[in-house]
Design a protein around this motif. Structure first.
Motif, PDB file in Angstrom:
ATOM      1  N   ALA A  90       0.854  -1.196   0.000  1.00 26.00           N
ATOM      2  CA  ALA A  90       0.000   0.000   0.000  1.00 26.00           C
ATOM      3  C   ALA A  90       0.883   1.236   0.000  1.00 26.00           C
ATOM      4  O   ALA A  90       1.956   1.251   0.601  1.00 26.00           O
ATOM      5  N   GLY A 102       0.623   5.724   0.048  1.00 26.96           N
ATOM      6  CA  GLY A 102      -0.107   6.985   0.035  1.00 26.96           C
ATOM      7  C   GLY A 102       0.722   8.004  -0.723  1.00 26.96           C
ATOM      8  O   GLY A 102       0.974   7.871  -1.914  1.00 26.96           O
ATOM      9  N   SER A 126       5.539   9.914   1.773  1.00 24.38           N
ATOM     10  CA  SER A 126       6.324  10.828   2.617  1.00 24.38           C
ATOM     11  C   SER A 126       6.875  10.094   3.835  1.00 24.38           C
ATOM     12  O   SER A 126       7.506  10.695   4.696  1.00 24.38           O
ATOM     13  N   GLY A 127       6.600   8.800   3.923  1.00 28.69           N
ATOM     14  CA  GLY A 127       7.023   8.002   5.076  1.00 28.69           C
ATOM     15  C   GLY A 127       8.533   8.031   5.255  1.00 28.69           C
ATOM     16  O   GLY A 127       9.288   8.175   4.291  1.00 28.69           O
ATOM     17  N   ALA A 186       3.965  17.193  10.492  1.00 29.91           N
ATOM     18  CA  ALA A 186       4.566  18.334   9.796  1.00 29.91           C
ATOM     19  C   ALA A 186       4.449  18.172   8.279  1.00 29.91           C
ATOM     20  O   ALA A 186       4.573  19.134   7.533  1.00 29.91           O
ATOM     21  N   SER A 187       4.197  16.952   7.838  1.00 32.48           N
ATOM     22  CA  SER A 187       4.036  16.676   6.401  1.00 32.48           C
ATOM     23  C   SER A 187       2.585  16.835   5.946  1.00 32.48           C
ATOM     24  O   SER A 187       2.232  16.394   4.855  1.00 32.48           O
ATOM     25  N   THR A 208      -1.006  11.489   3.153  1.00 33.51           N
ATOM     26  CA  THR A 208      -2.417  11.114   3.016  1.00 33.51           C
ATOM     27  C   THR A 208      -2.925  10.575   4.349  1.00 33.51           C
ATOM     28  O   THR A 208      -2.151  10.104   5.175  1.00 33.51           O
TER      29      THR A 208
HETATM   30  C1  LIG Z   1       8.981  16.714   5.982  1.00 38.94           C
HETATM   31  C2  LIG Z   1       8.342  15.580   6.701  1.00 38.94           C
HETATM   32  C3  LIG Z   1       7.772  15.805   7.944  1.00 38.94           C
HETATM   33  C4  LIG Z   1       7.151  14.759   8.620  1.00 38.94           C
HETATM   34  N1  LIG Z   1       6.571  15.012   9.815  1.00 38.94           N
HETATM   35  C5  LIG Z   1       5.908  14.044  10.458  1.00 38.94           C
HETATM   36  C6  LIG Z   1       5.255  14.309  11.699  1.00 38.94           C
HETATM   37  O1  LIG Z   1       5.282  15.423  12.225  1.00 38.94           O
HETATM   38  N2  LIG Z   1       4.598  13.288  12.292  1.00 38.94           N
HETATM   39  C7  LIG Z   1       4.533  12.035  11.736  1.00 38.94           C
HETATM   40  O2  LIG Z   1       3.901  11.155  12.320  1.00 38.94           O
HETATM   41  N3  LIG Z   1       5.160  11.766  10.566  1.00 38.94           N
HETATM   42  C8  LIG Z   1       5.825  12.717   9.911  1.00 38.94           C
HETATM   43  N4  LIG Z   1       6.438  12.447   8.724  1.00 38.94           N
HETATM   44  C9  LIG Z   1       6.409  11.074   8.171  1.00 38.94           C
HETATM   45  C10 LIG Z   1       5.238  10.797   7.195  1.00 38.94           C
HETATM   46  O3  LIG Z   1       4.774  11.974   6.590  1.00 38.94           O
HETATM   47  C11 LIG Z   1       4.104  10.076   7.926  1.00 38.94           C
HETATM   48  O4  LIG Z   1       4.549   8.785   8.320  1.00 38.94           O
HETATM   49  C12 LIG Z   1       2.814   9.932   7.101  1.00 38.94           C
HETATM   50  O5  LIG Z   1       1.830   9.358   7.932  1.00 38.94           O
HETATM   51  C13 LIG Z   1       2.980   9.077   5.854  1.00 38.94           C
HETATM   52  O6  LIG Z   1       1.874   9.289   5.009  1.00 38.94           O
HETATM   53  P1  LIG Z   1       1.965   8.945   3.448  1.00 38.94           P
HETATM   54  O7  LIG Z   1       0.624   9.156   2.846  1.00 38.94           O
HETATM   55  O8  LIG Z   1       3.080   9.647   2.830  1.00 38.94           O
HETATM   56  O9  LIG Z   1       2.250   7.372   3.538  1.00 38.94           O
HETATM   57  P2  LIG Z   1       3.329   6.491   2.756  1.00 38.94           P
HETATM   58  O10 LIG Z   1       4.702   6.957   3.028  1.00 38.94           O
HETATM   59  O11 LIG Z   1       2.917   6.344   1.336  1.00 38.94           O
HETATM   60  O12 LIG Z   1       3.106   5.090   3.489  1.00 38.94           O
HETATM   61  C14 LIG Z   1       3.441   4.957   4.846  1.00 38.94           C
HETATM   62  C15 LIG Z   1       3.006   3.566   5.322  1.00 38.94           C
HETATM   63  O13 LIG Z   1       1.582   3.464   5.304  1.00 38.94           O
HETATM   64  C16 LIG Z   1       1.165   2.353   4.519  1.00 38.94           C
HETATM   65  N5  LIG Z   1      -0.078   2.762   3.867  1.00 38.94           N
HETATM   66  C17 LIG Z   1      -0.297   3.874   3.118  1.00 38.94           C
HETATM   67  N6  LIG Z   1      -1.591   3.935   2.750  1.00 38.94           N
HETATM   68  C18 LIG Z   1      -2.202   2.838   3.281  1.00 38.94           C
HETATM   69  C19 LIG Z   1      -3.531   2.313   3.236  1.00 38.94           C
HETATM   70  N7  LIG Z   1      -4.521   2.945   2.604  1.00 38.94           N
HETATM   71  N8  LIG Z   1      -3.775   1.144   3.869  1.00 38.94           N
HETATM   72  C20 LIG Z   1      -2.801   0.481   4.535  1.00 38.94           C
HETATM   73  N9  LIG Z   1      -1.528   0.925   4.602  1.00 38.94           N
HETATM   74  C21 LIG Z   1      -1.243   2.089   3.981  1.00 38.94           C
HETATM   75  C22 LIG Z   1       2.330   2.084   3.574  1.00 38.94           C
HETATM   76  O14 LIG Z   1       2.355   0.730   3.142  1.00 38.94           O
HETATM   77  C23 LIG Z   1       3.514   2.422   4.459  1.00 38.94           C
HETATM   78  O15 LIG Z   1       3.828   1.331   5.285  1.00 38.94           O
HETATM   79  C24 LIG Z   1       7.102  13.459   8.036  1.00 38.94           C
HETATM   80  C25 LIG Z   1       7.669  13.247   6.789  1.00 38.94           C
HETATM   81  C26 LIG Z   1       8.287  14.280   6.124  1.00 38.94           C
HETATM   82  C27 LIG Z   1       8.888  14.009   4.772  1.00 38.94           C
END
Ligand SMILES: Cc1cc2nc3c(=O)[nH]c(=O)nc-3n(C[C@H](O)[C@H](O)[C@H](O)COP(=O)(O)OP(=O)(O)OC[C@H]3O[C@@H](n4cnc5c(N)ncnc54)[C@H](O)[C@@H]3O)c2cc1C
Length: 475
Positions: free
Chosen positions: A86, A88, A91-92, A150-151, A156
């Motif tokens: 999966a 989103g 940004s993980g 912060a992201s 998502t």
């Molecule tokens: C600049 C920056 C700042 C950040 N600040 C924070 C912060 O303050 N707090 C924080 O917690 N994190 C932060 N993060 C980390 C990140 O943004 C988080 O972990 C966020 O929740 C990831 O969301 P994403 O949509 O990018 O998920 P992705 O990176 O695409 O996926 C993350 C995980 O979720 C799983 N996943 C995604 N969608 C689904 C779905 N529908 N069903 C099941 N599994 C799924 C993926 O398989 C993966 O394991 C930051 C990252 C950056 C780059």
């Protein structure tokens, strides 16, 4: 320790059909529509990385627009014997969305349905909704969705749910999981489940499961009224540990800040170079603090408690005089990531969480470790709930990656020694998977494996993440 990219998953998924994925994929394309199934190498490559790691180019990328289409993709994956990853916004920061073997990436970015029910104070969201949009759509009704990684402009809600994301507001307002009322997910077999917080809190289990237990396809989230008053201050310290001490003191005095963030000197200067906001370059650390509520007297009183605690620990305090000044300070916090990215070509981000009482010692110990390893470490984090992000900045041409990883593990060990955990909010993913042996006792690890097998008996969901391989060695 390396990222282990490309290693085999816990149990390789069987491939019952001999048909070439590309061939059967065209059938899937015909069923879902060409634009929802990406086969071209150049397109698929864009789905091989996240915010920290690069993995294997997926065999196929699917962009479903409904739960029914997700079911179809899962059934297809089972027929062709490919695992599912999966994704989103990618940004993980733990390699969670990175494929480590031939797999189908399910990108949720086109499942963007969002409805606000102001009477029930609920938002119904599909997983591809960008986090910030929930509060933006709720604002006309005087409501907001507090969890604020912060992201939040890019991440998502599906990724937030899968990582149980936190943010500056988490100390007072809680993290993503605290807002979930109902959750829909598709399991490994293609069955759809709708969960509420009932016996065996399965919502709680799916939240933070990093895509390894099910594919989240919808959630109902609690909204809160927007507080009427908010005040912001910046406290400026000449020693990092004092900032951590001031946090404990302010909280012990009864303050419950709605936002609470820590930045050390490296972050302050990086952001100042980047944005020129007038931040105090000489400070060893700053705290950014908001208090909020509906009663202005209480909000001011809480701010005064925080200011007093900071002053007691040697800080000078600046109070934002208007919302523009407050916004500038929070912009500084949100800009840390791009700002420190400009200092050295590469960085690796730690994400530890420790009891608040240990923070002063932990912050100092991390600084000392950076000096010992001769590597640049900057620290920031949601310090209110003990969450710190020491970032190791390095140049791969000058610094050995092995040394960087060693330092990261030493930092994690500091957290464990102080009763902390391996991950505050970024998840275990790929980055910390093998370190789980050191952090978790064998009996608990076995219990976690049994949970995984109960939800995903054939290891088809995000293989190679979270749990170390059963026969792999501890470091
Ligand atoms: C600049 C920056 C700042 C950040 N600040 C924070 C912060 O303050 N707090 C924080 O917690 N994190 C932060 N993060 C980390 C990140 O943004 C988080 O972990 C966020 O929740 C990831 O969301 P994403 O949509 O990018 O998920 P992705 O990176 O695409 O996926 C993350 C995980 O979720 C799983 N996943 C995604 N969608 C689904 C779905 N529908 N069903 C099941 N599994 C799924 C993926 O398989 C993966 O394991 C930051 C990252 C950056 C780059």
């Amino acid at each position: 320790m390396t990222l282990n990219l490309g290693k085999k998953p816990l149990k390789p998924a069987p491939r019952p059909e001999s048909a070439e994925p590309a061939q059967t994929a065209r059938e899937l394309q015909a069923r879902l529509g060409r634009e929802k199934v990406l086969l071209e190498l150049a397109q698929r490559r864009n789905y091989s990385y996240d915010g920290i790691a690069m993995g294997v180019t997926p065999t196929l990328v699917v962009l479903p627009t409904s739960t029914a289409e997700v079911v179809e993709v899962v059934r297809f994956a089972n027929r062709v014997g490919l695992p599912l990853v999966a994704r989103g916004a990618a940004s993980g920061l733990s390699g969670g969305a990175v494929p480590v073997q031939e797999s189908i990436v399910v990108s949720f970015t086109r499942m963007t349905g969002l409805q606000i029910d102001p009477q029930a104070r609920l938002a119904t969201v599909q997983p591809g909704v960008v986090t910030l949009q929930i509060s933006e759509q709720a604002r006309p009704y005087g409501l907001c969705y507090p969890p604020d990684p912060a992201s939040f402009r890019t991440s998502t809600i599906g990724g937030n749910l899968a990582e149980n994301a936190g943010g500056p507001m988490c100390f007072k307002k809680g993290v993503t999981g605290d807002y979930v009322v109902e959750l829909e997910f598709v399991d490994y077999s293609g069955a759809v489940h709708r969960l509420r917080r009932e016996a065996y809190d399965l919502v709680g289990l799916l939240v933070g499961s990093e895509g390894t237990l099910g594919l989240i396809t919808e959630a109902r989230l609690r909204l809160e009224p927007i507080p009427r008053y908010t005040r912001t201050l910046m406290a400026i310290f000449s020693e990092v540990g004092q900032a951590a001490e001031a946090v404990s003191e302010a909280i012990a005095a009864g303050a419950v800040p709605s936002k609470l963030e820590f930045m050390d000197n490296g972050c302050i200067n990086a952001v100042e170079d980047y944005l020129k906001l007038g931040l105090p370059r000489q400070a060893a650390a700053i705290l950014l603090v908001d208090t909020d509520g509906d009663d202005p007297v209480v909000v001011e009183e809480e701010l005064a408690w925080v200011a007093e605690a900071c002053q007691k620990h040697g800080a000078s305090v600046r109070i934002a005089q208007n919302s523009a000044e407050s916004e500038a300070l929070w912009k500084a916090r949100r800009s840390i990531s791009p700002a420190i990215g400009a200092i050295k070509p590469k960085r690796l981000n730690e994400d530890i969480a420790v009891p608040r009482s240990s923070l002063p010692e932990v912050v100092r110990a991390v600084e000392a470790l950076g000096r010992q390893y001769g590597l640049r470490v900057v620290q920031f984090g949601h310090i209110g709930d003990g969450n710190l992000h020491p970032n190791v900045l390095y140049d791969p041409k000058a610094d050995a990656e092995e040394k960087v990883w060693e330092l990261l593990h030493e930092i994690a060990r500091v957290a464990l020694r102080h009763g902390g955990v391996l991950s505050g909010e970024h998840g275990i993913g790929l980055m910390k998977r093998d370190f789980m042996r050191e952090a978790v006792d064998p009996t608990t690890l076995e219990a976690l494996r049994r949970v995984k097998v109960a939800f995903d008996p054939e290891h088809r969901l995000n293989p190679g993440k979270v749990l170390p391989e059963a026969n792999s060695q501890a470091h």
